[in-house]
Design an enzyme around this catalytic site. Sequence first.
Site, PDB file in Angstrom:
ATOM      1  N   GLU A  60       0.794  -1.235   0.000  1.00  0.00           N
ATOM      2  CA  GLU A  60       0.000   0.000   0.000  1.00  0.00           C
ATOM      3  C   GLU A  60       0.823   1.279   0.000  1.00  0.00           C
ATOM      4  OE1 GLU A  60      -3.203  -0.055   2.848  1.00  0.00           O
ATOM      5  OE2 GLU A  60      -4.150  -1.773   1.890  1.00  0.00           O
ATOM      6  N   GLU A  68      -5.383  -8.690   0.373  1.00  0.00           N
ATOM      7  CA  GLU A  68      -6.153  -8.341   1.574  1.00  0.00           C
ATOM      8  C   GLU A  68      -7.603  -8.112   1.189  1.00  0.00           C
ATOM      9  OE1 GLU A  68      -4.644  -5.214   4.198  1.00  0.00           O
ATOM     10  OE2 GLU A  68      -2.595  -5.811   3.723  1.00  0.00           O
TER      11      GLU A  68
HETATM   12  C1  BGP Z   1      -4.519  -2.308   5.103  1.00  0.00           C
HETATM   13  C2  BGP Z   1      -3.142  -2.599   5.613  1.00  0.00           C
HETATM   14  C3  BGP Z   1      -3.056  -3.604   6.699  1.00  0.00           C
HETATM   15  C4  BGP Z   1      -4.264  -3.728   7.579  1.00  0.00           C
HETATM   16  C5  BGP Z   1      -5.591  -3.486   6.900  1.00  0.00           C
HETATM   17  C6  BGP Z   1      -6.754  -3.236   7.820  1.00  0.00           C
HETATM   18  O1  BGP Z   1      -4.598  -0.998   4.664  1.00  0.00           O
HETATM   19  O2  BGP Z   1      -2.321  -3.044   4.571  1.00  0.00           O
HETATM   20  O3  BGP Z   1      -1.843  -3.446   7.371  1.00  0.00           O
HETATM   21  O4  BGP Z   1      -4.117  -3.261   8.833  1.00  0.00           O
HETATM   22  O5  BGP Z   1      -5.553  -2.409   6.012  1.00  0.00           O
HETATM   23  O6  BGP Z   1      -6.713  -1.916   8.257  1.00  0.00           O
HETATM   24  P1  BGP Z   1      -6.873  -1.491   9.756  1.00  0.00           P
HETATM   25  O7  BGP Z   1      -5.833  -2.228  10.503  1.00  0.00           O
HETATM   26  O8  BGP Z   1      -6.649  -0.019   9.778  1.00  0.00           O
HETATM   27  O9  BGP Z   1      -8.246  -1.888  10.139  1.00  0.00           O
END
Ligand code: BGP
Length: 467
Positions: free
Chosen positions: A160, A363
Amino acid sequence: MKQFKQDFLWGASTSAYQVEGAYGEDDKGLSVQDVKAVLPGTPDFKVASDHYHHFKEDIALMAEMGFKTYRFSIAWTRIIPDGDGAINPKGIEFYSKLIDECLKYKIEPLITMYHFDLPFELEKKGGWSNRKTIDAFLKYAKVLFEEFGTRVKYWLTINEENMMILHGAAIGTVNGSAAEVQKILYQQNHHMLIAQALTMKLLHKMVVGAKIGPAPNISYVYPKTCKPEDILAMQNFTAIRNWLYLDMAVYGRYNTVAWNFMEKTGITPAIEAGDMEVLKDAKPDFIAFNYYATATVADGSAIFEDDESGDQQISIGMKGFYAGSKNEYLQKTQFGWEVDPEGFRITLREIYDRYHLPLIVTENGLGAYDEVNENGEIIDDYRIEYLQKHIMQAKLAVDDGVELLGYCPWSAIDLISTHQGFVKRYGFIYVNRTEDDLKDMKRLKKKSFYWYKKVIASNGEDLTNNK
Ligand code: BGP
């Protein structure tokens, strides 16, 4: 209807700083995440899910679910504690064991080289603003490919990058208000893009047959209405959020609309002689991307004022370009992220149509407040429902002709969210700890654990949830 490929990479994801803990163990250096100020009431990343000490147990559970792949990240600070100095043999040893543990169960390691955790020693020297960080990344990449190249077939460069530029404040990779740091950020972005291009080239040179790609967060962007100004806003945000990153990774050129945005706002990066050739010269083997929901925007040219809140999925806007907007057709999660399974299919189609490279979903998932009931069970039907719908849409996208190599939801096991603590759980495996009480860190199988096992065993054909 077309089906998922026979060797489809079913799995799930984590990242080092969010899951490992052991933040100062075995000569690990500090990363920007280890030193960042967390929000009151949320834990720091020192212990996380203690995967560092539980990895054998955790991978055995992933194997029990039938994982074909495990997407995890390597902490740069374990391999080279200060970012560009001496190599730490204990760091190499840890990831060597982790990789071997995966291979023992025929789980293909899918490794992110850098997931938000830049070495703090490099940050002190300017981080990605300093061109020398490109060389440091290359040195780190070379160590990884030398040490693990024969065992690891799939690599992801940077997780990201687009969110580090757009929402670095929420993720903890940027200090200060976004307005002040825009120019700095787009220069950093340029350097990261060069580092990525050189790394892709390096892997192809060093390890024949290994595959590598970028891993941005990509969301289709809807216009609020069919008003032409809203469509222009949609194109603006799409360019800044998505295509700036993928056009560069695939074609080695700056997206026109995104470049124009940088010119108009006076934040174009300095480009040195030879940079554009380097960027053009590299090619990814696939595109990995993270998807949580679509975005919706409206005309941002008139009344809209900049607002720097927001995070990976909550887009606020930029004056003169677009204004983040609510999509009245979509529900939201407990944490305010919209849920849009059809948008997943739309996003898959759009990316594939544009680049014609195989895709891997790295993800996708639902953050929720999970509870253990009196019988010791975690009945996360809401998560099952979310994943069910998204897998169904992925299947439809495959039927549409999209070449999809794998699906790795976030997250394999509970871990710490980027900015909302441990209460925002995503895993198939529950970790028994709270924000401030580490308890026994026991691993429990959620209902979604059994469900996902069945999904994998049927190669995505059986998505039913027996309530
Ligand atoms: C993405 C990231 C992750 C993860 C996920 C969920 O943007 O790559 O590292 O954490 O989001 O987001 P959050 O943890 O803010 O709920």
